[in-house]
Scaffold this active site. Sequence first.
Site, PDB file in Angstrom:
ATOM      1  N   CYS A 145       1.192  -1.295   0.070  1.00 40.19           N
ATOM      2  CA  CYS A 145      -0.281  -0.335   0.497  1.00 40.19           C
ATOM      3  C   CYS A 145       0.861   1.609  -0.705  1.00 40.19           C
ATOM      4  O   CYS A 145       1.973   1.135   0.617  1.00 40.19           O
ATOM      5  CB  CYS A 145      -0.562  -0.124   1.361  1.00 40.19           C
ATOM      6  SG  CYS A 145       0.225   0.152   2.907  1.00 40.19           S
ATOM      7  N   CYS A 149       2.485   2.260   3.405  1.00 39.55           N
ATOM      8  CA  CYS A 149       3.485   1.604   3.945  1.00 39.55           C
ATOM      9  C   CYS A 149       4.282   1.811   3.417  1.00 39.55           C
ATOM     10  O   CYS A 149       6.198   2.915   3.574  1.00 39.55           O
ATOM     11  CB  CYS A 149       2.968   0.429   3.262  1.00 39.55           C
ATOM     12  SG  CYS A 149       1.852  -0.554   4.030  1.00 39.55           S
ATOM     13  N   ASP A 166      20.286  26.588 -29.722  1.00 42.32           N
ATOM     14  CA  ASP A 166      21.851  27.248 -29.819  1.00 42.32           C
ATOM     15  C   ASP A 166      21.580  27.116 -31.465  1.00 42.32           C
ATOM     16  O   ASP A 166      20.399  26.618 -32.225  1.00 42.32           O
ATOM     17  CB  ASP A 166      22.497  25.869 -29.025  1.00 42.32           C
ATOM     18  CG  ASP A 166      24.379  25.818 -29.603  1.00 42.32           C
ATOM     19  OD1 ASP A 166      23.937  27.465 -29.943  1.00 42.32           O
ATOM     20  OD2 ASP A 166      24.269  25.106 -30.665  1.00 42.32           O
TER      21      ASP A 166
HETATM   22  P1  ADP Z   1      27.039  28.809 -31.432  1.00 41.70           P
HETATM   23  O1  ADP Z   1      25.815  29.349 -30.453  1.00 41.70           O
HETATM   24  O2  ADP Z   1      26.946  28.863 -32.446  1.00 41.70           O
HETATM   25  O3  ADP Z   1      26.698  27.317 -30.998  1.00 41.70           O
HETATM   26  P2  ADP Z   1      28.901  28.839 -29.740  1.00 41.70           P
HETATM   27  O4  ADP Z   1      28.878  29.438 -28.649  1.00 41.70           O
HETATM   28  O5  ADP Z   1      29.798  27.363 -29.687  1.00 41.70           O
HETATM   29  O6  ADP Z   1      27.827  29.030 -30.887  1.00 41.70           O
HETATM   30  O7  ADP Z   1      30.940  29.688 -30.285  1.00 41.70           O
HETATM   31  C1  ADP Z   1      30.057  30.962 -30.740  1.00 41.70           C
HETATM   32  C2  ADP Z   1      31.304  31.419 -30.928  1.00 41.70           C
HETATM   33  O8  ADP Z   1      32.617  31.959 -30.749  1.00 41.70           O
HETATM   34  C3  ADP Z   1      31.809  30.744 -32.732  1.00 41.70           C
HETATM   35  O9  ADP Z   1      30.849  31.464 -33.592  1.00 41.70           O
HETATM   36  C4  ADP Z   1      33.121  31.381 -33.199  1.00 41.70           C
HETATM   37  O10 ADP Z   1      33.806  32.125 -33.800  1.00 41.70           O
HETATM   38  C5  ADP Z   1      33.574  30.803 -31.702  1.00 41.70           C
HETATM   39  N1  ADP Z   1      34.315  29.734 -31.341  1.00 41.70           N
HETATM   40  C6  ADP Z   1      33.455  29.039 -30.541  1.00 41.70           C
HETATM   41  N2  ADP Z   1      34.509  27.805 -30.655  1.00 41.70           N
HETATM   42  C7  ADP Z   1      35.447  28.057 -31.169  1.00 41.70           C
HETATM   43  C8  ADP Z   1      36.127  27.832 -31.646  1.00 41.70           C
HETATM   44  N3  ADP Z   1      36.469  26.072 -31.462  1.00 41.70           N
HETATM   45  N4  ADP Z   1      37.306  27.948 -32.624  1.00 41.70           N
HETATM   46  C9  ADP Z   1      36.924  28.846 -32.827  1.00 41.70           C
HETATM   47  N5  ADP Z   1      36.218  29.708 -32.894  1.00 41.70           N
HETATM   48  C10 ADP Z   1      35.398  28.982 -31.783  1.00 41.70           C
HETATM   49 MG    MG Z   2      27.009  24.828 -30.502  1.00 40.79          MG
END
Ligand code: ADP
Ligand code: MG
Length: 694
Positions: free
Chosen positions: A15, A18, A393
């Site tokens: 139950c 319980c 995203d």
């Molecule tokens: P999103 O929102 O499109 O997923 P992120 O937040 O992952 O993008 O990254 C935002 C921006 O930061 C990318 O558009 C790029 O310009 C830069 N960036 C992020 N990570 C990397 C990486 N590993 N190498 C080069 N640029 C990066």
């Molecule tokens: Mg991303």
Amino acid sequence: MEAREKTIEIGSLHCPTCARQLEGRMAAVEGVERAQVDPLAGKLYLAYDPARIAPEELERAVSAISGHIAHPEGEEKRREGFLTLAAGVLLAAGGLTFLLGDLPIGPTALSTVLFGLGALLGGLPVARRALSELRRRLLGIDLLVAIAITGALALEETFEAVSLAFLFGVAEWLEDRAAGRARRSLRELLDRVPKRATVLREGRELELPVEAISPGEVILVRPGETVGLDGVVIRGRASVSEAAITGEATPVLKEEGSPVYAGTLNEDGALEIRVTRPVGDSTLARIAQLVEEARQHKAPTERLVDRFARYYTPAVVGTAVLVAALPPLLGLPPREWVLRALTLLVIACPCALAISTPAAMVSALVASARRAILVKGGAALEAVAKVRYLALDKTGTLTTGELSARPVPLDGASPEELIRIAAALERGSEHPIARAIGRLAEGLSLPRVESFQALPGRGVRGVIQGQEYLVGRPELFSPLPKGVEELLSDGTSLVLVGRPDRPLGAILLSDRLRPEAREAISRLVELGVKPVLLTGDRAAPAHAVAEALGIEEVHAELLPEQKVEWVRTLKARGGVAMLGDGVNDAPALAAADVGIAMGKIGTDVAIEAGDVALMRDDLSGVPELVSLGRRSLAVIRGNVAVALALKLLVAALAFAGYTSLVLAVLVGDVGATLVVTGNAMRLQRPERIARRNT
Ligand code: ADP
Ligand code: MG
């Protein structure tokens, strides 16, 4: 001190009260920090402090307390079923003799004997459990029903007594069956993995139990066989149906280097697979485990029902005592009022109410797992149902994340130099941009990178031959040379590569929308969920994507912490789900009411991150999830309402003197349990899940 967790099998509990009592008593045990019973799984989850209590002592405490609470299994259950059946037969026989009349010993006398005998037999299991409850000083349902049966017999209401015993037995049986079915559907997820597999040892083929095969060994999977362990193909080619994990019917081509998963079906070729994980740790096993653990995270509605059930029984018992005692004191006929009080006792059995919510939750969790949507708990499911905004995203979520990259050197640098430096730095990153740059550099020798550093949402940094280099957003560099200005005004996605004060060039990036994205977004809009794009990418490409998909609200050039800010802002307006790929958006996933992680099967980020994981790498799961969540919440609310309404109806009638024990148990328990479990099972019927329009 770090608390540890332990799960103990307790068998099915009789139950709900319980279950609450077992939780209360275990929580009172020295060293136990939290105790939670899952009546459907027949499990007790404990969080305890290992410094204060040993695991063996926990088991001992549980069996001391639950030994008498736990419902007898197997043999006992059959015996109880038999006694209930006997009560039913005697009930029918007594009823017949009563109607036929004209018998030598008098119909009323004979039927009274048959009814009485039936009540005794059918009441036996109830009495046995009631006694053991009494010994433990617990106030359980059995005790209430036992008092009611005894009372009815004492008042020579034998028909009422036998009906009560029989119907209560039937309600019990129904409940057991519902619980068993939910438990089985959880296990079915795992039953797809074969028990044995063919392993190649020293050139010979051996058929062994999957548990006996370890990572590193090679298994052979023939056409038509189901894969037994997770691994990587080292020889052969075959189409493999991954429907068991992804819910996707179209088979996937597997060849050398492809990952394969336990539980998937090899349709044609022969495959040699190097095992990568022991069977207990396979992707499917982890999915099943997460679904099972999900039961621990109760939905708010579920917790409300728990709390309610705790006050419900004592309240009705108190009322019953008053109903039996007060009116006779005022000179009303005692017999009638005692009967009314007994009816109230029967009504106190919250069986249907207690099973109403968990049955629906398990049903919904299993239904979603079958569609490769992993919902980690009732709380998440309920939150999904209330979502008004979906934050998205861009890269890897709305787009495939398979970017194509094109180098644009500046300042007389060579494309090759640009690619070599960028690829060397990106080796340490998991970002889709990093993978695209890596593909550009195939076949090139890369320089050594020291003190690598990821700048989440911005780029990567590292030292090559004593010089600091960056790959990432233009803001990381200054001053910007003239050529860059032109590229930026072009509105494409790009990253710059080079020393912070002297970029060598840019890498232009282009991505493809996921083919199903447009439809998934418009389905969400139809469901009344507003999509909001939150991206780290630049404004121009962000708006282009939004326009193509019909997304009105866009916020671009965000850093990971700004995505979190936006999620919080949206939250102030209503329920928010965040959908991301787990790369750079984990904090935003965590900040939302529901974090939905998107990813291919086998990637741990996808399974671990978020409250919901979409395992089939397909956006159409999101609207499905929302409508499943809403349907589940509706079923739960409906169930609670039905269970309560029927109880209240019977109680009101009893109070007014219009009802009998029979009606109370027939409507309030048997009827309600049937409605409630049937309603919950509807969630598992595939055709009722919202699909993509065809
Ligand atoms: P999103 O929102 O499109 O997923 P992120 O937040 O992952 O993008 O990254 C935002 C921006 O930061 C990318 O558009 C790029 O310009 C830069 N960036 C992020 N990570 C990397 C990486 N590993 N190498 C080069 N640029 C990066
Ligand atoms: Mg991303």
